[in-house]
Structures are given as C-alpha cells and as structure tokens.
Motif scaffolding. Structure first.
Motif, mmCIF file in Angstrom:
data_model
loop_
_atom_site.group_PDB
_atom_site.id
_atom_site.type_symbol
_atom_site.label_atom_id
_atom_site.label_comp_id
_atom_site.label_asym_id
_atom_site.label_seq_id
_atom_site.Cartn_x
_atom_site.Cartn_y
_atom_site.Cartn_z
ATOM 1 N N ALA A 1 72.266 25.723 133.523
ATOM 2 C CA ALA A 1 71.613 24.708 132.798
ATOM 3 C C ALA A 1 70.733 24.303 133.041
ATOM 4 N N PHE A 2 69.518 23.362 132.280
ATOM 5 C CA PHE A 2 68.430 23.148 132.858
ATOM 6 C C PHE A 2 67.827 21.796 131.924
ATOM 7 N N LEU A 3 67.148 20.638 133.064
ATOM 8 C CA LEU A 3 66.843 19.956 131.963
ATOM 9 C C LEU A 3 65.531 19.593 132.289
ATOM 10 N N THR A 4 64.648 18.752 131.013
ATOM 11 C CA THR A 4 63.439 18.350 131.925
ATOM 12 C C THR A 4 63.896 16.405 131.930
ATOM 13 N N ALA A 5 63.368 16.511 133.631
ATOM 14 C CA ALA A 5 63.142 14.866 134.187
ATOM 15 C C ALA A 5 62.253 14.243 133.180
ATOM 16 N N SER A 6 61.309 15.017 133.436
ATOM 17 C CA SER A 6 60.038 13.948 133.071
ATOM 18 C C SER A 6 59.121 14.897 132.265
ATOM 19 N N GLY A 7 58.291 14.281 131.075
ATOM 20 C CA GLY A 7 56.944 15.288 130.572
ATOM 21 C C GLY A 7 58.351 16.196 129.165
ATOM 22 N N HIS A 8 57.492 17.610 128.792
ATOM 23 C CA HIS A 8 58.087 17.873 128.289
ATOM 24 C C HIS A 8 57.427 19.814 128.031
ATOM 25 N N LEU A 9 59.146 20.506 128.009
ATOM 26 C CA LEU A 9 59.179 21.869 128.386
ATOM 27 C C LEU A 9 59.197 21.792 126.623
ATOM 28 N N THR A 10 59.231 23.743 126.600
ATOM 29 C CA THR A 10 59.625 24.155 125.665
ATOM 30 C C THR A 10 60.449 25.707 125.437
ATOM 31 N N TRP B 1 67.450 23.575 141.324
ATOM 32 C CA TRP B 1 66.161 23.701 141.802
ATOM 33 C C TRP B 1 65.527 22.592 140.919
ATOM 34 N N LEU B 2 64.747 21.537 142.107
ATOM 35 C CA LEU B 2 64.005 20.935 141.390
ATOM 36 C C LEU B 2 62.545 21.787 141.026
ATOM 37 N N ILE B 3 62.454 20.982 139.605
ATOM 38 C CA ILE B 3 60.497 22.623 139.651
ATOM 39 C C ILE B 3 59.742 21.573 138.342
ATOM 40 N N GLY B 4 58.050 21.181 139.283
ATOM 41 C CA GLY B 4 57.287 20.822 139.364
ATOM 42 C C GLY B 4 56.160 21.844 137.512
ATOM 43 N N TRP B 5 55.603 21.507 136.838
ATOM 44 C CA TRP B 5 55.056 22.597 136.218
ATOM 45 C C TRP B 5 54.065 22.080 135.486
ATOM 46 N N PRO B 6 52.868 22.299 136.513
ATOM 47 C CA PRO B 6 51.413 22.305 135.761
ATOM 48 C C PRO B 6 51.161 21.652 134.116
ATOM 49 N N PRO B 7 50.235 21.526 133.888
ATOM 50 C CA PRO B 7 49.650 21.290 132.528
ATOM 51 C C PRO B 7 49.513 23.534 131.922
ATOM 52 N N GLY B 8 50.305 23.486 131.044
ATOM 53 C CA GLY B 8 49.714 25.156 130.515
ATOM 54 C C GLY B 8 51.121 26.418 131.073
ATOM 55 N N ARG C 1 48.470 19.878 127.919
ATOM 56 C CA ARG C 1 47.170 20.520 128.440
ATOM 57 C C ARG C 1 46.629 19.195 129.291
ATOM 58 N N ASP C 2 48.017 18.333 129.255
ATOM 59 C CA ASP C 2 47.026 17.285 130.573
ATOM 60 C C ASP C 2 48.004 16.740 131.405
ATOM 61 N N ARG C 3 49.268 17.278 131.136
ATOM 62 C CA ARG C 3 51.088 16.399 132.132
ATOM 63 C C ARG C 3 50.982 17.276 132.235
ATOM 64 N N HIS C 4 52.065 17.191 133.923
ATOM 65 C CA HIS C 4 52.939 17.846 134.628
ATOM 66 C C HIS C 4 54.429 17.412 133.826
ATOM 67 N N ALA C 5 55.032 18.591 133.597
ATOM 68 C CA ALA C 5 56.321 18.730 133.397
ATOM 69 C C ALA C 5 57.447 18.853 134.588
ATOM 70 N N ILE C 6 58.556 17.816 135.035
ATOM 71 C CA ILE C 6 59.220 17.916 135.898
ATOM 72 C C ILE C 6 60.839 18.678 134.874
ATOM 73 N N SER C 7 61.324 19.729 135.847
ATOM 74 C CA SER C 7 62.647 20.222 135.442
ATOM 75 C C SER C 7 63.917 20.163 136.699
ATOM 76 N N VAL C 8 65.289 20.681 136.135
ATOM 77 C CA VAL C 8 65.914 20.385 137.051
ATOM 78 C C VAL C 8 66.839 22.000 136.464
ATOM 79 N N HIS C 9 67.637 22.542 137.347
ATOM 80 C CA HIS C 9 68.223 23.702 136.544
ATOM 81 C C HIS C 9 69.092 23.639 138.247
ATOM 82 N N ALA C 10 70.340 24.391 138.006
ATOM 83 C CA ALA C 10 71.621 25.278 138.275
ATOM 84 C C ALA C 10 71.388 26.271 137.158
#
Length: 183
Positions: free
Chosen positions: A86-95, A65-72, A144-153
């Motif tokens: 496995a997953f990896l942040t493609a853009s932004g930051h995830l915790t 999956w490619l997942i988009g995460w809105p702020p918060g 609080r203001d940036r989307h993040a995008i990640s890849v999951h498998a």
C-alpha cells in the motif's frame, strides 16, 4: 539518503492479530496514520536532484518507507514480486500508472500487452491505494515545482523488485533487484 526511524505505533485495534500477517487494508491504514504524523513528514530531508527516503518500522513485520519525490521524478515500471503493499501521498500529488492485467510471474522477458489494460490514478495528499502481489506500476511526481512525500508498506518485506521498460504495448523485463541493492 537512507535512515531508519521508528514510525507511529498502531493502536491495538488496528494491529494485525499476533502471529498473523498484515493485510493490504492493514498496510493502507498504517500509511494513513503515518502520513498524519506531521513531525515525521517534516523530518524527511528533501533533495532537488533525487528521491530521498527513511526506512520505517511497519506493522506485523512489514517493510515500510517514507519517500520524498522531487519535481519530475518517478520510479519507472516495476513490481514488488510476492509482496502485497500500500502507499499513500502524504504531501503534494503523485500519479500512478498501472496495468489491470495478471502477468506471468516468471519465465518471460517480453510481453505484448492488450489494449485497455492501462489505469491511471491521481493521488493528492491523503489519497492512496493498496495492491496485491505482482502489481505492475510506476509512480510519478508530475509537478514541475513541488516535492511530494509518500508512505509505502509491503508484506512480506520485499524479496525483490522487477524493473521493466515499456514501449507502446510492449513490456520488457530489464532487471531484478534484491534487497541488498537498495538498502
């Protein structure tokens, strides 16, 4: 939003051997290559209100999956049952908040966690991780203001996801989802 798209092909040197299951390393390698596909990452529609996703063709019969995460936004506590992933942040930051503890797989509703089992990983773009079966975690976009995008498998493709609530050191099984619940 749910759309299926082809994903970057694996070079033959990175593909699982014919007939063999992809390893955690194979899945993380796939996530790295997919995240490097700027055109694919840019094609994900982003919604300010909720997560969005595209289903991808993962390596060796895996689910991706490619997942988009809105702020918060976040997943809440969950595991992926008998799948490795496995997953990896493609853009932004995830915790990622996870538990460094082996939990019983079935037959319980409430567990008291011991002190010291909590782990926190901050995953900026280009960073990710692989995990084994029954890995309990939650993933968050704390911006609080940036989307993040990640890849999951995941392999095998997700047979179920168990969702938990957590209050202090108490983890409670709340729901079991099957693939038909999210596809």
């Amino acid at each position: 939003m749910h759309v299926s798209v082809p994903s970057p092909s694996l070079p033959s040197s990175a593909s699982p051997a014919a007939g063999s299951a992809p390893t955690q390393a194979d899945l993380l390698d796939f996530a790295h290559r997919t995240a490097a596909d700027a055109e694919l990452i840019a094609s994900l529609p982003l919604d300010p209100e909720g997560r969005t996703w595209l289903r991808l063709a993962g390596p060796g019969g895996s689910e991706a999956w490619l997942i988009g995460w809105p702020p918060g936004s976040g997943t809440g506590w969950h595991d992926h049952a008998d799948s490795v992933g496995a997953f990896l942040t493609a853009s932004g930051h995830l915790t990622e908040h996870s538990l460094a503890a082996r939990l019983p797989t079935d037959g319980w509703k409430t567990l008291e966690l011991t002190e010291g089992v909590d782990r926190v990983r901050r995953l900026p773009a280009g960073q990710g991780r692989a995990f084994g079966r029954h890995h309990v975690h939650e993933v968050l976009n704390e911006s609080r203001d940036r989307h993040a995008i990640s890849v999951h498998a995941y392999y095998p493709p997700l047979p179920r996801i168990r969702r938990y609530s957590r209050t202090g050191q108490v983890l409670r099984l709340e729901q079991v989802e099957r693939p038909e619940d999210w596809q």
